[in-house]
Scaffold this motif. Sequence first.
Motif, PDB file in Angstrom:
ATOM      1  N   PRO A  20      26.790  74.079  60.468  1.00 53.56           N
ATOM      2  CA  PRO A  20      26.729  75.144  61.727  1.00 53.56           C
ATOM      3  C   PRO A  20      25.551  75.757  61.425  1.00 53.56           C
ATOM      4  CG  PRO A  20      28.543  75.681  60.042  1.00 53.56           C
ATOM      5  CD  PRO A  20      28.138  74.327  59.787  1.00 53.56           C
ATOM      6  N   ARG A  70      31.241  79.871  63.914  1.00 55.93           N
ATOM      7  CA  ARG A  70      31.367  79.267  62.567  1.00 55.93           C
ATOM      8  C   ARG A  70      30.216  80.162  61.438  1.00 55.93           C
ATOM      9  NH1 ARG A  70      32.115  74.727  59.541  1.00 55.93           N
ATOM     10  NH2 ARG A  70      33.496  75.777  58.641  1.00 55.93           N
ATOM     11  N   ASP A 128      37.815  70.621  65.739  1.00 61.12           N
ATOM     12  CA  ASP A 128      38.424  71.627  64.626  1.00 61.12           C
ATOM     13  C   ASP A 128      38.556  70.988  63.198  1.00 61.12           C
ATOM     14  OD1 ASP A 128      40.521  69.757  64.877  1.00 61.12           O
ATOM     15  OD2 ASP A 128      42.036  71.175  65.757  1.00 61.12           O
ATOM     16  N   PHE A 148      36.206  70.496  59.843  1.00 61.07           N
ATOM     17  CA  PHE A 148      34.729  71.213  59.456  1.00 61.07           C
ATOM     18  C   PHE A 148      34.326  70.712  58.146  1.00 61.07           C
ATOM     19  CE2 PHE A 148      36.512  74.320  62.441  1.00 61.07           C
ATOM     20  CZ  PHE A 148      35.651  74.015  63.593  1.00 61.07           C
ATOM     21  N   ALA A 178      32.037  78.040  55.984  1.00 60.59           N
ATOM     22  CA  ALA A 178      31.201  78.915  56.741  1.00 60.59           C
ATOM     23  C   ALA A 178      31.624  80.222  56.742  1.00 60.59           C
ATOM     24  CB  ALA A 178      30.912  78.164  57.991  1.00 60.59           C
ATOM     25  N   ASP A 219      33.285  81.841  59.076  1.00 60.81           N
ATOM     26  CA  ASP A 219      34.441  82.108  59.939  1.00 60.81           C
ATOM     27  C   ASP A 219      35.991  81.968  59.185  1.00 60.81           C
ATOM     28  OD1 ASP A 219      34.400  79.512  59.615  1.00 60.81           O
ATOM     29  OD2 ASP A 219      34.647  79.312  62.069  1.00 60.81           O
ATOM     30  N   THR A 226      37.332  79.355  58.399  1.00 62.48           N
ATOM     31  CA  THR A 226      38.248  78.340  58.780  1.00 62.48           C
ATOM     32  C   THR A 226      38.260  77.424  57.539  1.00 62.48           C
ATOM     33  OG1 THR A 226      36.393  77.332  59.605  1.00 62.48           O
ATOM     34  CG2 THR A 226      37.997  78.488  61.237  1.00 62.48           C
ATOM     35  N   TRP A 281      38.137  73.934  55.479  1.00 64.34           N
ATOM     36  CA  TRP A 281      36.866  73.038  55.398  1.00 64.34           C
ATOM     37  C   TRP A 281      37.375  71.794  54.741  1.00 64.34           C
ATOM     38  CZ3 TRP A 281      32.966  72.149  51.305  1.00 64.34           C
ATOM     39  CH2 TRP A 281      33.042  73.019  50.116  1.00 64.34           C
TER      40      TRP A 281
END
Lengths: 549, 99, 165
Positions: free
Chosen positions: A157, C118, C143, C145, C149, C151, C153, C155
């Motif tokens: 990202p 992200r 969705d 990853f 990162a 955010d 979320t 991984w």
Amino acid sequence: MYRYDDFDHRFIDERVAQYRDQVRRRLAGQLSEDEFRPLRLMNGLYLQLHAYMLRVAIPYGVLSSNQLRKLAQIGRRFDRGYGHFTTRQNIQFHWIKLEETPDILAELASVEMHAIQTSGNSFRNTTTDPFAGAAADEIEDPRTYAEIIRQWSTLHPEFSFLPRKFKIAISAATEDRAAVKMHDLGLYLRRNEAGEIGFEVMVGGGLGRTPLLSHTINPFVPRRHLFSYLEAVLRVYNQYGRRDNLYKSRIKILVQSLGPKKFAEEVEAEWNASDREAVALPDTYVREIAAAFAPPNYDRSPTDEGAITRDAAGNSGFARWLKHNIATHKVPDHAIVTISLKPIGETPGDCTSDQMDLIAALADELGHGEIRVTYEQNLVLPHVRRDRLFTLWQKLDAAGLGSSNIGLISDIICCPGMDYCSLATARSIPVAQDLSRHLAAREEAIGNFSIKISGCINACGHHHLGNIGILGVDKNGEEVYQITLGGDAGNDAAIGAILGPAVKSGEVTASIDKLIDVYLDRREGSERFPETYRRIGAKPFKDALYAPR
Amino acid sequence: MQLVTGNRLRDGVPVYFIEGGRWSPALDDASLVDDSKADSLLAEALGGPKPLPVVAPILIEATRQNGHIEGLSLRERIRAQGPTTGPMTHQRLVIPGAS
Amino acid sequence: MLLVEDGTLGEDRWRHLEDDEAVPEDPAITVSLARWLKTRDTLRTHNGKLGLRLPNNAAPEEIAPDLDRLDLIVLNFPKFTDGRAYSQARLLRDRFGYKGELRATGDVLRDQLLFMRRCGFNSFVVGERAVAEEWGKAFGEVDVFYQKAADGTPWVMRQRLGKPN
């Protein structure tokens, strides 16, 4: 080899659906070409002279036989029955329709392949030693780390809109067979005194308009901290790399302008400030990925070497092939076979769908179903029993794949040039074909030699690293070719030097001939061309090429 | 003399602009105009209904010879006629001037 | 028009002051980095919410000491291909612990929204086309990853190890 798990499958399916929608929006006019171009490039789709070109990622050059069969099928169904293997260990198809690309990507996904980031200003395919896992001189199998980096670098990202593309190569062997030093970031696997695995990190290599070899900025980054160190390098580059000039935007220019030492300090400061443990690479995880690259189940029964000698004595073609296309395997009675995609007078790196199918079948029959792609645009069967070599060669030869010229002067690296590529300023394939036809007769006498040809300054054909490099440029509407001498890849990597004024397209072959004459005349013992060149300098070559007759 | 060319959006095939708003994959169909009228030809090509079915139309120099249109640059001749060398065993043309 | 992280569209309620514009009594305002650096002490006493527009060549370190007072930081993408603000966002979130609103402005396109989220962005200045093209859906297209990162979320490496975050 690595197999997708549920995460990978889900990801790739989502990605195909996302791309399908992007194509739909483009065809419906919701996206302009300017907006769509980076999206298609993120999926390896270029618009070239005659059609779209799709570059399919072959992660670190490793293919299963099923994957190769799928590529053959794509070549037949969506292209014109062939594909072109590239210097990034990838394959590209040159006659693709945009509207069919979502279906092609879905086909690729069915065999755990994709075209993600084979273009665009982000991470490209991480490359490695095509002999990985089979080479006698490696510390560990580098594919484990190439796969770990592949995943980490996929749709990153923070680093998907870098100043320019970013190429990583990794080697774990004594001999560098991956041209690591010409990469934006190179990794040499190292073992320290305590026996721990880590990486020597080299940054700032690259070809193109400003060819440079990389500099070591850290002699040993522990394996555990691979991600945090890479992120530190990329973060420095993302923030400070130039974005005002396309030709100065690669990391090599930043490293050059700051100086490698200062660049290393910047990276070190960023790395020290980062939370390394948050992205630490645990040993257990490395072992999990490494398990995917477990050696095949070798048949360890002894080979009758006498039979091989007899077959070679009775067949000079086979004898020659044994001499040039076979490398030492780490397991006794096995060999690493390189299949030349450089038949005399043909297009370097091209392979028809029928040939791909044959190679896939031979890999299943004789090579544990594995194929590798080399950056020199050849294919490799990494695990073949020595007592099957004669059978293998006969079948390859019958399909036009028996050329015995690996490492010889007709084993030319060549980009597609202006016959296909919209960036090209001159053709390169016809130059390679003519040289190969002309030099084949004396290639044995010449011995190890590399000619590398690019059709524009972007240097996809690695011309700077050729013993003789040829760069095609446009001069007032005419194709002319600039010659560089003394380049070399691998451990002794060197950038070639321009010899003098460019020669006309019809004079390339005769010019190279004269340069070869000088080399053969002046070389001492088994001296390779770069050594002779360094010893005697450019003058004898200049005199031969430019002296008035 | 100039004409307008681009690559067709859906399949990338080189196409050539015909006054009146159509595009053709055949170079001989192209509207070939004097340099003085080139800009308005390009404007007409770019002014077609959106989305344009063609990517990045541009003007190129061309001539008419023996009743056929030909691009002046080698690049345009290759675009119109295909690669000068084919894949494996499908070679078509030889390099001009080479042995 | 403003798009927020959960996919809903709204209007921008902030006033983005020019450098020579007087500071109003109390609405939510943003100022440029230059103005902030010059008159930081006065601005800190502003009654309303306070935001800062950080150019994409500025180091987030410069404003690290002020993050406790800032409710909004606006980062800029002059062209969508210029990805510097992604790194700024990650540094603000991950290294300097900024918790307020992080807004993407400039050349913000649908297909970059997920990358932005992200990296820690949670609002996005978007155009009218965002309505017709249902830009909010872009957040859910992928969705899985492969990287940690900003955010939070899960991984993939940590998911495989059974420790998602």
